[in-house]
Design a protein around this motif. Structure first.
Motif, PDB file in Angstrom:
ATOM      1  N   MET A  95     143.437  22.527 -27.972  1.00  0.00           N
ATOM      2  CA  MET A  95     144.397  21.681 -28.668  1.00  0.00           C
ATOM      3  C   MET A  95     145.107  20.798 -27.649  1.00  0.00           C
ATOM      4  SD  MET A  95     147.722  23.011 -30.839  1.00  0.00           S
ATOM      5  CE  MET A  95     148.445  23.800 -29.415  1.00  0.00           C
ATOM      6  N   PRO A  96     145.305  19.512 -27.961  1.00  0.00           N
ATOM      7  CA  PRO A  96     146.090  18.662 -27.059  1.00  0.00           C
ATOM      8  C   PRO A  96     147.513  19.212 -26.912  1.00  0.00           C
ATOM      9  CG  PRO A  96     144.965  17.326 -28.710  1.00  0.00           C
ATOM     10  CD  PRO A  96     144.793  18.766 -29.109  1.00  0.00           C
ATOM     11  N   PHE A  97     148.072  19.103 -25.730  1.00  0.00           N
ATOM     12  CA  PHE A  97     149.409  19.618 -25.423  1.00  0.00           C
ATOM     13  C   PHE A  97     150.449  19.085 -26.417  1.00  0.00           C
ATOM     14  CE2 PHE A  97     153.418  19.560 -22.988  1.00  0.00           C
ATOM     15  CZ  PHE A  97     153.456  20.870 -22.533  1.00  0.00           C
ATOM     16  N   ASP A 136     153.965  20.384 -29.965  1.00  0.00           N
ATOM     17  CA  ASP A 136     155.303  19.913 -30.332  1.00  0.00           C
ATOM     18  C   ASP A 136     155.345  19.398 -31.764  1.00  0.00           C
ATOM     19  OD1 ASP A 136     156.571  20.554 -27.919  1.00  0.00           O
ATOM     20  OD2 ASP A 136     155.909  18.669 -26.999  1.00  0.00           O
ATOM     21  N   GLN A 137     154.277  18.725 -32.211  1.00  0.00           N
ATOM     22  CA  GLN A 137     154.218  18.236 -33.591  1.00  0.00           C
ATOM     23  C   GLN A 137     154.259  19.402 -34.572  1.00  0.00           C
ATOM     24  OE1 GLN A 137     150.501  16.140 -33.591  1.00  0.00           O
ATOM     25  NE2 GLN A 137     151.292  14.393 -32.441  1.00  0.00           N
ATOM     26  N   LYS A 138     153.482  20.428 -34.319  1.00  0.00           N
ATOM     27  CA  LYS A 138     153.427  21.576 -35.216  1.00  0.00           C
ATOM     28  C   LYS A 138     154.710  22.401 -35.140  1.00  0.00           C
ATOM     29  CE  LYS A 138     149.672  20.193 -36.724  1.00  0.00           C
ATOM     30  NZ  LYS A 138     149.730  19.456 -37.983  1.00  0.00           N
ATOM     31  N   GLU A 150     159.837  24.172 -37.725  1.00  0.00           N
ATOM     32  CA  GLU A 150     161.305  24.128 -37.766  1.00  0.00           C
ATOM     33  C   GLU A 150     161.821  23.410 -39.009  1.00  0.00           C
ATOM     34  OE1 GLU A 150     162.149  22.425 -33.929  1.00  0.00           O
ATOM     35  OE2 GLU A 150     161.936  24.362 -32.923  1.00  0.00           O
ATOM     36  N   ALA A 151     161.049  22.464 -39.545  1.00  0.00           N
ATOM     37  CA  ALA A 151     161.445  21.736 -40.752  1.00  0.00           C
ATOM     38  C   ALA A 151     161.060  22.498 -42.024  1.00  0.00           C
ATOM     39  CB  ALA A 151     160.800  20.351 -40.764  1.00  0.00           C
ATOM     40  N   GLY A 152     160.398  23.654 -41.886  1.00  0.00           N
ATOM     41  CA  GLY A 152     160.001  24.442 -43.039  1.00  0.00           C
ATOM     42  C   GLY A 152     158.754  23.924 -43.742  1.00  0.00           C
ATOM     43  N   LYS A 153     157.994  23.056 -43.074  1.00  0.00           N
ATOM     44  CA  LYS A 153     156.778  22.490 -43.675  1.00  0.00           C
ATOM     45  C   LYS A 153     155.522  23.268 -43.298  1.00  0.00           C
ATOM     46  CE  LYS A 153     158.629  17.807 -43.595  1.00  0.00           C
ATOM     47  NZ  LYS A 153     158.488  16.466 -43.036  1.00  0.00           N
ATOM     48  N   LEU A 154     155.649  24.192 -42.353  1.00  0.00           N
ATOM     49  CA  LEU A 154     154.494  24.927 -41.851  1.00  0.00           C
ATOM     50  C   LEU A 154     154.940  26.328 -41.467  1.00  0.00           C
ATOM     51  CD1 LEU A 154     151.476  24.666 -41.004  1.00  0.00           C
ATOM     52  CD2 LEU A 154     152.270  23.868 -38.782  1.00  0.00           C
ATOM     53  N   ALA A 171     140.605  20.278 -31.074  1.00  0.00           N
ATOM     54  CA  ALA A 171     141.246  19.829 -32.312  1.00  0.00           C
ATOM     55  C   ALA A 171     141.650  18.362 -32.225  1.00  0.00           C
ATOM     56  CB  ALA A 171     142.466  20.684 -32.614  1.00  0.00           C
ATOM     57  N   ILE A 172     141.369  17.638 -33.288  1.00  0.00           N
ATOM     58  CA  ILE A 172     141.811  16.253 -33.431  1.00  0.00           C
ATOM     59  C   ILE A 172     142.988  16.205 -34.395  1.00  0.00           C
ATOM     60  CG2 ILE A 172     141.151  13.963 -34.255  1.00  0.00           C
ATOM     61  CD1 ILE A 172     138.254  14.691 -33.483  1.00  0.00           C
ATOM     62  N   SER A 173     142.881  16.987 -35.494  1.00  0.00           N
ATOM     63  CA  SER A 173     143.970  17.050 -36.480  1.00  0.00           C
ATOM     64  C   SER A 173     143.940  18.400 -37.167  1.00  0.00           C
ATOM     65  CB  SER A 173     143.829  15.920 -37.508  1.00  0.00           C
ATOM     66  OG  SER A 173     142.671  16.108 -38.291  1.00  0.00           O
ATOM     67  N   MET A 174     145.078  18.760 -37.757  1.00  0.00           N
ATOM     68  CA  MET A 174     145.217  20.020 -38.479  1.00  0.00           C
ATOM     69  C   MET A 174     146.030  19.762 -39.732  1.00  0.00           C
ATOM     70  SD  MET A 174     146.529  22.391 -35.318  1.00  0.00           S
ATOM     71  CE  MET A 174     146.739  23.835 -36.313  1.00  0.00           C
ATOM     72  N   LYS A 175     145.654  20.444 -40.815  1.00  0.00           N
ATOM     73  CA  LYS A 175     146.483  20.374 -42.018  1.00  0.00           C
ATOM     74  C   LYS A 175     146.392  21.686 -42.771  1.00  0.00           C
ATOM     75  CE  LYS A 175     143.083  18.247 -45.077  1.00  0.00           C
ATOM     76  NZ  LYS A 175     142.803  17.148 -45.973  1.00  0.00           N
TER      77      LYS A 175
END
Length: 152
Positions: free
Chosen positions: A62-64, A68-70, A75-79, A103-107
């Protein structure tokens, strides 16, 4: 010609999608230069490896910055973790001529965090129960089937 030497022409720009139970995300930074991260995906044990007990783990690079995005989404309660996710991966050549997934993207590939109730979670494993496995309110499971909890 140099481009052909630096990139494996067999793999080219190959991508794949992984769907599975993401257990955790980790990242590392060594001396500020070497940075990266990992996505740890589990799957049920196939029994092919006699030296493995429990679920099998798959490591996806995974890119470093993705960490931080995840983390912000958590922290926002979205994941939340663990969770079912769909991961778009690039296939590259790694050491010993083995394929490496990056990984390029995750959802999310399951229910949104606000849709999960306590009764939807298996108390022993922490996994989200499918609808058919959810315990019925007011009934008790017996070895012969379901009986009413209110019977005398």
């Amino acid at each position: 010609m140099t481009d052909q030497l630096t990139q494996n022409s067999f793999l080219g720009d190959m991508q794949t999608v992984i769907r599975g139970q993401v257990e955790s995300l980790t990242r590392y930074e060594i001396d500020g230069d070497n940075k990266g991260g990992s996505i740890w995906v589990s799957k049920p044990n196939t029994g092919k490896n006699p030296n493995n007990l429990g679920n099998e783990l798959i490591k996806v690079k995974m890119p470093f910055e993705m960490f931080d995005q995840k983390k912000a989404e958590v922290e926002a309660g979205k994941l939340y973790f663990p969770c079912q996710m769909e991961i778009l991966c690039e296939i590259n050549m790694g050491g010993q001529n083995k394929a490496v997934l990056t990984a390029i993207s995750m959802k999310l590939d399951g229910p949104e965090p606000g849709q999960i109730k306590d009764e939807d979670i298996d108390k022993t494993t922490g996994e989200i129960l499918p609808d058919k496995d959810k315990p019925k309110t007011g009934a008790a499971q017996t070895t012969t089937g379901t009986s009413s909890a209110n019977k005398p």
